[in-house]
Design an enzyme around this catalytic site. Structure first.
Site, PDB file in Angstrom:
ATOM      1  CD  GLU A  35      -1.731  -2.397   1.579  1.00 42.68           C
ATOM      2  OE1 GLU A  35      -0.533  -2.629   1.873  1.00 42.68           O
ATOM      3  OE2 GLU A  35      -2.638  -3.251   1.680  1.00 42.68           O
TER       4      GLU A  35
ATOM      5  CG  PHE B 123      -9.593  -9.488  11.937  1.00 42.74           C
ATOM      6  CD1 PHE B 123      -8.351  -9.916  12.388  1.00 42.74           C
ATOM      7  CD2 PHE B 123      -9.858  -9.532  10.576  1.00 42.74           C
ATOM      8  CE1 PHE B 123      -7.388 -10.382  11.500  1.00 42.74           C
ATOM      9  CE2 PHE B 123      -8.911 -10.008   9.686  1.00 42.74           C
ATOM     10  CZ  PHE B 123      -7.664 -10.428  10.147  1.00 42.74           C
ATOM     11  CD  GLN B 124      -7.087  -7.337   8.293  1.00 44.28           C
ATOM     12  OE1 GLN B 124      -7.976  -7.079   7.502  1.00 44.28           O
ATOM     13  NE2 GLN B 124      -5.953  -7.909   7.924  1.00 44.28           N
TER      14      GLN B 124
ATOM     15  CE  LYS C 252     -17.217  -6.219   4.695  1.00 45.44           C
ATOM     16  NZ  LYS C 252     -16.516  -7.478   4.973  1.00 45.44           N
TER      17      LYS C 252
ATOM     18  CG  MET D 190      22.789  11.710   1.389  1.00 45.83           C
ATOM     19  SD  MET D 190      23.997  12.814   0.615  1.00 45.83           S
ATOM     20  CE  MET D 190      23.054  13.472  -0.761  1.00 45.83           C
TER      21      MET D 190
HETATM   22  C1  LIG Z   1      12.815   5.552   4.251  1.00 46.66           C
HETATM   23  C2  LIG Z   1      14.129   6.183   4.509  1.00 46.66           C
HETATM   24  N1  LIG Z   1      14.994   5.610   5.381  1.00 46.66           N
HETATM   25  C3  LIG Z   1      16.195   6.187   5.596  1.00 46.66           C
HETATM   26  C4  LIG Z   1      16.554   7.338   4.970  1.00 46.66           C
HETATM   27  C5  LIG Z   1      17.915   7.978   5.235  1.00 46.66           C
HETATM   28  N2  LIG Z   1      18.690   8.005   4.000  1.00 46.66           N
HETATM   29  C6  LIG Z   1      18.803   9.100   3.232  1.00 46.66           C
HETATM   30  S1  LIG Z   1      19.721   8.864   1.850  1.00 46.66           S
HETATM   31  C7  LIG Z   1      20.043   7.276   2.309  1.00 46.66           C
HETATM   32  C8  LIG Z   1      20.913   6.393   1.458  1.00 46.66           C
HETATM   33  C9  LIG Z   1      20.289   6.056   0.173  1.00 46.66           C
HETATM   34  O1  LIG Z   1      21.056   5.032  -0.420  1.00 46.66           O
HETATM   35  P1  LIG Z   1      20.800   4.615  -1.916  1.00 46.66           P
HETATM   36  O2  LIG Z   1      19.360   4.375  -2.135  1.00 46.66           O
HETATM   37  O3  LIG Z   1      21.714   3.523  -2.286  1.00 46.66           O
HETATM   38  O4  LIG Z   1      21.149   5.954  -2.711  1.00 46.66           O
HETATM   39  P2  LIG Z   1      22.584   6.675  -2.842  1.00 46.66           P
HETATM   40  O5  LIG Z   1      22.656   7.728  -1.791  1.00 46.66           O
HETATM   41  O6  LIG Z   1      23.628   5.623  -2.687  1.00 46.66           O
HETATM   42  O7  LIG Z   1      22.547   7.276  -4.190  1.00 46.66           O
HETATM   43  C10 LIG Z   1      19.419   6.953   3.515  1.00 46.66           C
HETATM   44  C11 LIG Z   1      19.547   5.668   4.192  1.00 46.66           C
HETATM   45  C12 LIG Z   1      15.607   7.905   4.098  1.00 46.66           C
HETATM   46  N3  LIG Z   1      15.822   9.052   3.460  1.00 46.66           N
HETATM   47  N4  LIG Z   1      14.415   7.305   3.872  1.00 46.66           N
END
Ligand SMILES: Cc1ncc(C[n+]2csc(CCOP(=O)(O)OP(=O)(O)O)c2C)c(N)n1
Ligand SMILES: [Mg+2]
Lengths: 588, 196
Positions: free
Chosen positions: A66, A128-129, A178, A490
């Protein structure tokens, strides 16, 4: 698509009051609101609604999670400007929507989510749910409704659409029990009309505010227009352009503003903020006037507030009164719809000679430009910047690009030059990893004629990779570029800069993405050198179906420049080789 | 500073949560909140008092207006207004020491509304300081306070303003100066006499 065609009957409901079940009312109301596509996932508490779907001319995309439904509705809205619609069952179905709803909320995206809930007789009993989804989503929706009577469905849904698209847009959730879905009521689309839209009572564009703005613009020596997402949302692209051209004031863009002002326009400075171009941030720090158009001075664009644009007077044109003086204290606030305000402002504004300031900025580009992509060593290594640049060049900038969150997102923003609004779809405010793939499905559904590219990291792609099946089931032609650096890049970059290269929990094992695509019946290939980029992109574009390219890029590259969180806008970390030190404006 | 907001909200389930949630999100404590029916059908009127920075007032008011069920918001700020609170105070008292409390009640213009063998109940309306004054005196004396129930503040602007008129005038920005010989003020002063 559109296999549920029974248009005549559905439209008849719209013109003649008819006795319908609540479930039929849901669809009939959506049809009346102009909805043609929805994204959802069935379950017990929403089953009556699904049962009635086949009678209505609405296409339903079955998602795999979802969260994907919410992001698809969001991507649909961002690509088209229409309200996106997501549907889920009660309990876990509803809670799975939450990340997607929050993503839309933070970026002001018009969206309506419909959830089923348990029967009104057992509400609040932990049936439920059962989950209190209106309670859970209260802070991440613009508004929400709990509907327990059949007669309330049509008015609530119609109001939901009005709320979602009006003023500062946002997501609205309608939770329907529902028994309300199963009950019957007279459906009359016209009388279910929501009460007259009430603009925010604190909207305020006064004569003297307009005059002060004109005066500030006339007297400014170093003005900059800051253009944000509001330019696109309000449809003020022409007005901003006229303002810029007439006054010869350069335009800096926020991440969500990219595309709202053409990248190739001589007055376009580029992106501002944490990973903005050095000269843009320097220019903002040197400016004596900022004209903020539909942007909210987010911490990602201001750096530390105490040292932000201290020499500048500020004019803030903004639709949401709660944003005025929230982060940055402004001198003139014009609170209203951006396009309407600019329409009022423009006749009072005359030509100006901006050449001296433009020259100063132009001269400041030199030092930064040498650190550009063209100067990255092309020694057989593949840099993400190469990939994005080539993708832009080969697609001639015409593609709709949907990014995930991370380094690749920033490289996209830096190296893909967007000419048109709605051509970059990205999660800015919430920064939601996993956004790209489902949002691209929404975008492609909204704009089937457009070329859609996903640019995702190896990390974020795996968060919602299950939606590959949705692409196949829906037979969508979506091209996927995975920027695979083997890291949560990042976060690794932050560890490199601020945590002494302690790469804790950021190296990432991934499946062979090409094989993963193959398992779904999607073609793909891996690319390891820059020389292969062009042919791979061509192959993807000419492939009849969806196509995935696994770009194995340099593992430990970083996004430059970067303003460390909590630093001033001009205190950027620059690409090493040249001067790895913090740089102050005097270095220019 | 102390902010007082008066709002008209739709009389529907969940509306109070939406209002309260806004303050929770801003990490602002609500000092007092009173809600009841208003002169406008289907609308409740609430008075909400909270402590927040001076600049926060604008944003809170703007954010309250963003709630779909909030119809009108007045940021009372320093505007001339009347504020009242109602308190019910139950004090342990025997027939022997009642008379002393009766005297206090007289001085504070409060009322005795219940008399039981072991206790009595005082009802008092007034400004916060007056109610606190009575509580303080009771605490300092022999009497033992058993229970206190306070309504929280209710605030209404002076004069003929309705919030609608105010909005036409520029929503709380333009304040009418308090006139010295305004009879309303005279009443206010005499009613708010602090006990010595
Ligand atoms: C749902 C979620 N969890 C954690 C983060 C923290 N976060 C920001 S950038 C990043 C790394 C992303 O890695 P990747 O998808 O491999 O992209 P890259 O930066 O390597 O291009 C994380 C963990 C986030 N933005 N969103
Ligand atoms: Mg990565």
């Amino acid at each position: 698509m559109g296999s549920n065609a029974n248009t005549q009957e559905a439209n008849a409901h719209l013109t003649t009051p008819t006795r319908l079940t609540g479930s039929e009312i849901v669809w009939a109301t959506l049809v009346g609101e102009g909805v043609t596509d929805v994204f959802g996932y069935p379950g017990g508490a929403i089953l009556p609604v699904y049962d009635a779907l086949r009678k209505f001319p609405i296409h339903h995309t079955l998602v795999r999670h979802e969260q994907g439904a919410a992001h698809m509705a969001d991507g649909y809205a961002r690509a088209s400007g229409k309200v996106g619609v997501a549907i889920a069952t009660s309990g876990p179905g509803a809670t799975n929507l939450v990340t997607g709803i929050a993503t839309a909320m933070l970026d002001s995206i018009p969206m309506v989510c419909i959830t089923g809930n348990v029967s009104s007789k057992v509400l609040g009993t932990d049936a439920f749910q059962e989950v209190d989804i209106t309670g859970i989503t209260l802070p991440v929706t613009k508004h929400n409704f709990l509907i327990s009577r059949t007669e309330e469905i049509a008015p609530a849904l119609r109001q939901a659409f009005q709320i979602a698209r009006s003023g500062r847009p946002g997501p609205v959730l309608v939770d329907i029990t529902k028994d309300a879905q199963q009950g019957k009521a007279i459906f009359d689309f016209a009388t279910a009309k929501p009460r007259a839209y009430r603009p925010h009572p604190m909207l305020n564009v006064e004569q003297h505010g307009l005059e002060s703005a004109v005066e500030l613009i006339r007297n400014a020596k170093r003005p900059i227009i800051l253009a944000g997402h509001g330019v696109t949302e309000s449809g003020a692209m022409e007005q901003v352009r006229t303002l810029a051209e007439r006054t010869q004031i350069p335009v800096a863009l926020t991440l969500l503003g990219l595309g709202a002002f053409p990248a190739s326009h001589p007055l376009n400075l580029g992106m501002m903020g944490m990973h903005g171009e050095a000269w843009v941030n320097h220019a903002i720090q040197e400016a004596d006037l900022l004209i903020a158009c539909g942007m909210r001075f987010d911490d990602r664009v201001t750096g530390t507030l105490a040292s932000y644009a201290t020499k500048a007077k500020k004019i803030h044109i903004e639709v949401d009164p709660a944003e005025i003086n929230k982060n940055v204290k402004v001198d003139v606030a014009l609170v209203g719809d951006l396009r309407e305000v600019l329409e009022e402002l423009l006749p009072r504004i005359g030509g100006r000679d901006g050449s001296a300031w433009l020259k100063t900025i132009e001269a400041s580009k030199g030092a930064s430009a040498v650190r550009d992509i063209k100067n990255l060593p092309d020694d057989g290594h593949l840099y993400a910047a190469h990939v994005v640049h080539d993708l832009w060049r080969i697609t001639e900038g015409e593609a709709v690009v949907v990014t995930d969150v991370g380094q690749h997102q920033m490289w996209e923003a830096q190296y893909f030059h967007h000419e048109k609004p709605r051509s970059l779809i990205t999660s800015g405010g919430l920064g939601t990893m996993g956004f790209a793939l489902p949002a691209a499905i929404g975008a492609k559904t909204a704009c089937p004629e457009k070329e859609v590219w996903v640019i995702a990291g190896d990390g974020g792609f795996q968060m919602t990779a299950a939606e590959l099946s949705t692409i196949v089931q829906e037979k969508l032609k979506i091209n996927i570029a995975i920027i695979n650096n083997g890291y949560l890049g990042m976060v690794r970059q932050w560890q490199e800069f601020f945590y002494e290269r302690n790469y804790e929990s950021t190296p990432l094992v991934s499946p062979d993405f090409v094989k993963l695509a193959d398992a779904h019946g999607i073609s793909g290939r891996a690319v390891r050198t820059r020389a292969e980029v062009e042919s791979a992109v061509h192959e993807a574009r000419t492939a009849p179906g969806a196509f995935l390219i696994n770009f194995l890029v340099e593992k430990e590259d970083s996004v430059y420049p970067m303003i460390p969180a909590g630093s001033a806008l001009h205190e950027m970390i620059r690409r090493p080789d040249h001067d790895p030190l913090l740089e102050s404006p005097e270095d220019l | 500073m102390l902010h007082t907001f008066v709002a008209y909200v739709e009389d529907l389930p969940g509306v109070l949560t939406r209002v309260a949630s806004l303050f929770r999100r801003l990490n602002i404590n609500i000092n007092s909140l009173t809600v009841g029916r208003s002169e406008r059908p289907g609308l409740s009127r609430l008075t909400l008092v909270c402590e927040a920075s001076a600049e926060a007032g604008h944003r809170i008011q703007a954010s309250l207006f963003k709630l779909e069920n909030v119809v009108d918001v007045d940021d009372i700020a320093q505007a001339p207004s009347v504020t009242r609170e109602l308190a019910l105070i139950k004090v342990a008292a025997t027939p022997q020491n009642r008379s002393q409390i009766f005297e206090l009640v007289e001085v504070f213009r409060a009322r005795i509304v219940d008399l039981a063998p072991e206790s009595l109940m005082i009802e008092m309306t007034g400004v916060e300081s007056k109610i606190e004054g009575l509580i303080q005196v009771l605490n300092e004396g022999e009497e033992r306070i058993l229970e206190i129930c306070r309504s929280g503040k209710m605030t209404m602007r002076r004069g003929h303003h309705t919030s609608r008129v105010l909005r036409a005038m520029g929503a709380g920005a333009a304040e009418r100066p308090v006139s010295e010989d305004d009879p309303a003020n005279a009443v206010e002063e005499s009613a708010d006499i602090e006990p010595a």
